[in-house]
Structure formats: C-alpha cells, structure tokens
Design an enzyme around this catalytic site. Structure first.
Site: not given
Length: 255
Positions: A161-163
């Site tokens: 999700v961060y990526s």
C-alpha cells in the site's frame, strides 16, 4: 551546514513543511531556518515539534511556527496552511514530507487500512498543494516538493500500500506541475532511498541489512536526513527555477 550551499533566494521565504517534527522533515525545517527562511511546520508529534522549534530558536535562526496537526484531517491541514499565511506571509514553498512506511502483508490489508495509509502517504499532499495554490499565485510563484520513495522502483515487498501511494505521488507531481505552471509554481518529487533516520535505525537497520544496502548502492556510504534536506533546498531555491515535473532520486545509486 557551513560547508554547503547558501541560497540567497531562500532568505525570508515562507516555507511550510508537513511532518516536520522528526526524521527527514525535522532536518528540512532546520536547513530552511539556517538559510534565513520563515518556516512553519505541522506534525502530530507535539512534544518533538516543540523541542525542534526551541533548538532552532537557540541557534539564532528565525524560530519556526510549530503546529500540531493530524494530516489525515484535511480541514485541520488547510487551517494550518492558512495560519502560516496569516502569521508569516504567503507560503512560497511547500514540502509535502509526511508519511509512514510501516510494513504490512498483503493478506492483512483491509479496505479501512488501505484508506488510512493513502490518507497518510498521498491524500494530504494533494490537499496541501490545493491549499497553498492561491497563496503562491498571489506571491508570483512558488515551489512544491513532494516526498516520494524508491520502494516502488525497486519492487520491494512487504509494504504494497505504501508503494502504491508513493508511485502515485510521482503522478500527482506531474499533474500539478502542468496545472500550476502557468502561475509560476514548480512541482517536483524527491525519491529518497534508505535514509538513516532514528526510526529507520531503530526498527530495521541491522548488520545484514547494512551489508545488503552497501552492496546495492554505488556509493558505499549511508544517506542521512541532511543529504535529503540539501536537495530539497535546491529545488525550493531560485537556482532550480526551470526544474519542474521531475523526479529527483537520492539513493546513493541504488535504483
């Protein structure tokens, strides 16, 4: 800082930094203050923010305006930017620094977690840019620096999700650069590699990780928050006046 560049165009320039109390953000605040800029920053970490403001004031640099703000609250973020404009003058530099790279497994991600991570790592960057646009336009132009990451370029696992959010930051930068360019506002992305903040060292740096990092980087040195801050200074200063819609990677040659 004395061995590095001084930017006359940054003196008295009004700067707003999100997530400015610790880590890369704190170094960005310190470096702008050392250039003589008028700095405001917003962070959920009240005690750390107050400590940073006191340390900077003790150096004789212009004391920053430290505000407590949860950037997931867009209304609170908009008010913080408006307050900076009222108290310091029109914001001419925005550094969208705040983020959270907590690790997470694909199977554990819920819709609620997805939304919360996007709010922390992406959404506030758009709404901060939206909020400063009128101030920058009134001032005759400005510079926005969005903080990305190399994680999506590396194809790292363990934080999908961060990526996704950080990949989207690069797209947001290009769109805003096009929409704001007619008003003399430049928008760029800084993509750091593994930066040795206190948090990164405490949570993830071990001997094996350090060996792997040095093997991956062309430059066999660790990268520190000050290294990122100095790149941000350049992108905010008039020295980079024709740089916009670009991604600037600072990772020691890892990607």
């Amino acid at each position: 800082m004395s061995g590095f560049a001084t930017y006359p165009s940054l003196r008295d320039r009004v700067v707003f930094v999100t997530g400015g109390a610790t880590g890369i953000g704190a170094s960005v605040v310190e470096h702008f203050a050392a250039q003589g800029a008028r700095v405001a920053f917003a962070d959920v970490a009240a005690e750390a923010g107050q400590g940073l403001a006191a340390r900077i004031a003790g150096t004789g640099a212009p004391p920053p305006l430290a505000m407590v703000c949860d950037l997931r609250n867009v209304g609170g973020l908009q008010e913080a930017i408006a307050r900076a404009g009222r108290e310091l003058g029109p914001v001419q530099v925005l550094v969208n620094n705040a983020g959270n790279d907590d690790r997470h497994a694909v199977a554990d991600v819920t819709p609620a977690y997805w939304d919360e991570r996007m709010n922390v790592n992406l959404r506030h960057q758009f709404f901060a840019a939206q909020a400063v646009h009128s101030q920058m336009k009134a001032a005759g132009g400005g510079a926005i620096v969005n903080m990305g990451s190399i994680v999506w370029k590396l194809g790292m696992g363990g934080l999908p999700v961060y990526s996704a959010a950080k990949a989207a930051v690069c797209g947001l930068t290009r769109a805003l650069a096009r929409d704001f360019g007619g008003d003399g506002i430049r928008v760029n992305t800084v993509l750091p590699g593994w930066i040795m903040t206190e948090r990164q060292i405490a949570l993830w740096l071990d001997e094996a990780g350090e060996r792997a990092l040095m093997a991956d980087q062309c430059l066999k040195e660790k990268i520190y928050p000050a290294d990122v801050a100095r790149l941000v200074l350049f992108l905010a200063a008039d020295d980079s006046r024709m740089c916009t819609s670009q991604d600037f990677i600072i990772d020691g040659g890892r990607v």
